[in-house]
Design an enzyme around this catalytic site. Structure first.
Site, short mmCIF file in Angstrom:
data_model
loop_
_atom_site.label_atom_id
_atom_site.label_comp_id
_atom_site.label_asym_id
_atom_site.label_seq_id
_atom_site.Cartn_x
_atom_site.Cartn_y
_atom_site.Cartn_z
N HIS A 214 -59.56 77.49 -55.40
CA HIS A 214 -58.20 77.69 -55.62
C HIS A 214 -57.27 76.89 -54.71
CE1 HIS A 214 -60.51 80.99 -57.30
NE2 HIS A 214 -59.83 80.76 -58.46
N GLU B 214 -63.88 72.25 -69.02
CA GLU B 214 -62.80 71.27 -68.93
C GLU B 214 -63.52 69.78 -69.60
OE1 GLU B 214 -64.29 73.69 -66.76
OE2 GLU B 214 -62.14 74.56 -66.22
#
Ligand code: TPP
Ligand code: MG
Length: 755
Positions: free
Chosen positions: A542, A471
């Site tokens: 998630h 990321e």
């Protein structure tokens, strides 16, 4: 060796000065020829840049001594970096270490200005005294930066500029593909530019550095080009911690894809030759390289650092024998280009010039109001953004038909949230040739949830591409490519995974305009899939429901589209704001709503919406910071303020409340930053009863901001808040125990009305 003073005060400016004079004074004139590749002009230019840098360090400490200087981290001992600048072109973008002062001076020297010493001194010392006239940060920070010299300011967070440098090098090559070898009229750097990025030896170990080094190698490994020269200025220590002998060389040599060059800072001719080879290699092959430049550190880490407490006297003495400025003097004297006396005279002359500038900048104005400080933070021109949104619709019908495979999205709906974002991204890519969509799994697979499906096929792998799994590097690619003139739309696969890269948004993206007076910008729309309510599927990672880390980043725009008919306008606004104002936007997409179709009852399709064609974009435009209001029933009894999943839950609750004779207005914030304060206050005052429905956590959640806005505005009605529990979201049905649920909203509304 010449010894002046004693071993315990070698780090003072006075001692450094005395030792320099003694060492240069003792040089033996010679008639040796100049080493190959070195010219007398070059050697003199390097020497001048080094002297300027050295005297700037002394001046910064002088200014500090009476409280007028605010920064003392110096470049003394690192002045060999001047040869790196000399090996590069003035137009090569540079991202510099805080000890690359001589590089900066040499870069200014390449501009052909009448008085480079004074120019450099003004730039740097204005930074030191926080003058508003400082050329890049305008008094907001002491940085090496000047758009006229293609030096991009960097932050104090070590290594955080490396991913951006990788991104800039990547983008130079991408833009060459889009624009051809000319680079395109808007490209800030030539198509054959080399990006240079310097950093310290301890910084090599930082996760952000290892990310960038790895990504550079990865990009090269895939056969893509990356004209990047990384320069490790190795003084052997990071504040007080020594780099283990040989470690930096070992780790840099071992980097796949990076060609390793090494140079000694106290041999300017050889260092220049090596730097020139490294630059030549990168420029010609468009492959990344690392230059390991051995340096020393004088006067401690910074002004107040008493290095004698942790560095053995022998180390300090050894460093003093390797003074890079003395080394250049030695070269000049041994080749008969100057006498020691001439060089010392030049040393004094530069010293006086620098001191004169220091005295001049002392009296310059400082930033004196909050408005002045934030003026460059995130300038917004909403009218221009609105106009740009309208202009986006100019893509021809044929182009759109081709891009959408013959079936225009406005003829294909109604769409889910995911389908709408997909179509809006496609329209964005059509309208702006500089836009690129990238991230983990976004291209071939079309995203974990199919949001980017088909975009790569339609727009090609240059504009829609899969990145490596990191990321920090994904955001770094965005930062660098935005800087280079692209409109990056990176994706972070899940909100929980933004956090390990968050500084790239906070420290890098959001500060760029602030610290560069808008000279540099990183337009970017970061798509992030997040928030909870996936029926317990996937657990916390998630279903992350925390956005606190984003909401307090000054200037950052955070949009949350709850439903299809808002998603496209919000995305267009973000894209336009990024393009027009260089805004850094986070587009937080609620995963649980991606494929939701129904609102009240199964099969009602009320959560779907038609996709509006370009003719309606102007009318449908949503400015940053404007909420959406749904009036349910009379809409007079209660105001529910919410966003994301809360919008759907609240609308369902509000519909049931109507049956009890209660009319609610549901306010979808749509923007979490900046909050739509005016809309919130107006809608709250209309009913006098406010229920904040916040799916983020009670502590640090969005609701806190809403409540604070109400208090700040003097709202006097009643208010209560439903928020998720201060917990990570657990797996399975237990998720319901911590998240805001419709029952709680209903009860909250009733309780509020019963007050
Ligand atoms: C991410 C981060 N952690 C800690 C610091 C504090 N800090 C500033 S400089 C420095 C040492 C850096 O050493 P090195 O990379 O060798 O550069 P040098 O100062 O020696 O040139 C540290 C720990 C920082 N600026 N950034
Ligand atoms: Mg170091």
């Amino acid at each position: 060796m010449v010894c002046v003073g004693n071993a315990f005060d070698v780090t003072t400016p006075q001692d450094l000065d005395e030792r320099f004079r003694a060492a240069v004074g003792a040089l033996t004139p010679g008639t040796a020829g100049l080493p190959e590749g070195m010219t007398s002009e070059l050697a003199r230019a390097v020497f001048d840049a080094q002297l300027t840098s050295r005297h700037l360090d002394l001046a910064a400490r002088w200014l500090r001594s009476f409280g007028e200087g605010f920064y003392t981290i110096g470049s003394s001992g690192h002045e060999s970096n001047a040869v790196v600048a000399a090996a590069l072109r003035h137009t090569d973008p540079a991202f510099l270490h805080y000890r690359s002062g001589a590089f900066y001076a040499a870069r200014v020297g390449q501009a052909g200005l009448a008085d480079p010493v004074a120019e450099t001194a003004r730039d740097v010392l204005r930074g030191v005294v926080a003058s508003t006239s400082e050329p890049i940060a305008g008094g907001r920070h002491k940085v090496f930066g000047n758009a006229a010299h293609h030096v991009v300011p960097t932050t104090s967070t070590i290594a955080s500029h490396l991913p951006r440098a990788v991104g800039a090098a990547f983008a130079i090559e991408r833009l060459r593909k889009v624009n051809g070898n000319g680079g395109g009229s808007e490209a800030p750097w030539p198509a054959d530019a080399v990006v240079v990025c310097s950093f310290g030896d301890a910084s090599v170990n930082h996760a952000t550095a290892t990310a960038a080094l790895n990504t550079a190698g990865w990009i090269d490994h895939t056969g893509m080009r990356l004209p990047l020269l990384l320069v490790c200025e190795d003084n052997g220590i990071g504040i007080s911690v020594k780099s283990p002998a040989g470690w930096v060389a070992s780790t840099l040599r071992a980097r796949p894809g990076l060609r390793y060059f090494a140079a000694e800072g106290d041999d300017p001719a050889a260092a220049y030759a090596t730097a020139a080879s490294a630059v030549e290699h990168v420029r010609r092959s468009r492959k990344p390289a690392v230059l390991h430049l051995s340096t020393v550190r004088f006067m401690g880490h910074a002004g107040a650092d008493a290095e004698v407490a942790y560095r053995p006297a022998a180390d300090l003495e050894r460093d003093l024998t390797r003074d890079p400025v003395v080394a250049t003097a030695r070269l000049l004297v041994s080749c008969g280009l100057a006498t020691p006396e001439e060089l010392l005279a030049r040393y004094d002359e530069v010293g006086w010039q620098v001191r004169k500038v220091a005295e001049e900048v002392l009296g310059e104005p400082k930033l004196t109001t909050p408005a002045e400080v934030v003026a460059t933070l995130a300038p917004r021109r909403p009218v221009r953004v609105a106009r740009t949104v309208a202009d986006l619709s100019v893509s021809s019908l044929t182009e759109r038909e081709a891009a959408f495979g013959g079936r225009l999205p406005e003829d294909a709906g109604p769409f889910t949230l995911a389908q709408t974002i997909n179509a809006a991204l496609a329209d964005g890519l059509l309208a702006n040739p500089k836009m690129a969509v990238f991230g983990e799994d976004v291209a071939l697979k079309g995203g974990v949830y199919g949001v980017t499906k088909g975009l790569r096929e339609r727009f090609g792998a240059t504009r829609v591409f899969d990145t490596l799994l990191d990321e920090t590097s994904i955001l770094g690619l965005g930062l660098g490519s935005g800087l280079a003139g692209m409109l990056p739309v990176p994706e972070i696969q899940y909100l929980a995974y933004l956090h390990n890269a968050e500084d790239q948004l906070r420290g890098e993206a959001a500060t760029m305009q602030f610290f560069s007076g808008g000279a540099y910008r990183n337009p970017m729309v970061v798509r992030v899939a997040g928030l909870a309510y996936q029926e317990g599927f996937g657990g916390h990672f998630h279903n992350d429901n925390s956005v606190a880390v984003l909401r307090d980043i000054p200037g950052l725009v955070v949009a949350v589209p709850a439903r299809a008919d808002d998603a496209a306008p919000l995305l267009r606004t973000c894209l336009a704001s990024a393009a027009v104002d260089g805004s850094v936007c986070v587009f937080l997409e609620p995963i649980a709503l991606y494929h939701t179709r129904d609102l009240y009852e199964e099969g009602d399709n009320e959560w779907l919406a038609p996709y509006l064609g370009p003719a309606s974009w102007s009318e449908a435009h949503v400015p940053i910071g404007r909420a959406r209001v749904y009036n349910v029933g009379s809409a007079e009894d209660l105001t529910i303020i919410t966003f994301g999943n809360g919008v759907r839950m609240s609308l369902r609750v509000a519909a049931r409340l109507v049956e009890e004779g209660i009319g609610a207005r549901v306010v979808d914030l749509r923007w979490l930053a900046p909050l739509p304060v005016a809309d919130v206050i107006r809608e709250s005052s209309a009913t006098g009863r406010v229920l904040v429905v916040d799916e983020t956590r009670r502590s640090g959640g969005v609701g806190e901001g809403v409540l604070a806005a109400l208090v700040d505005a003097g709202y006097v009605g009643s208010v209560s808040r439903i928020a998720s529990v201060d917990s990570f979201v657990p797996l399975g049905p237990a998720a319901r125990e911590v998240l805001v649920a419709e029952d709680a909203i209903t009860q909250g509304a009733r309780a509020l009305l019963a007050r």
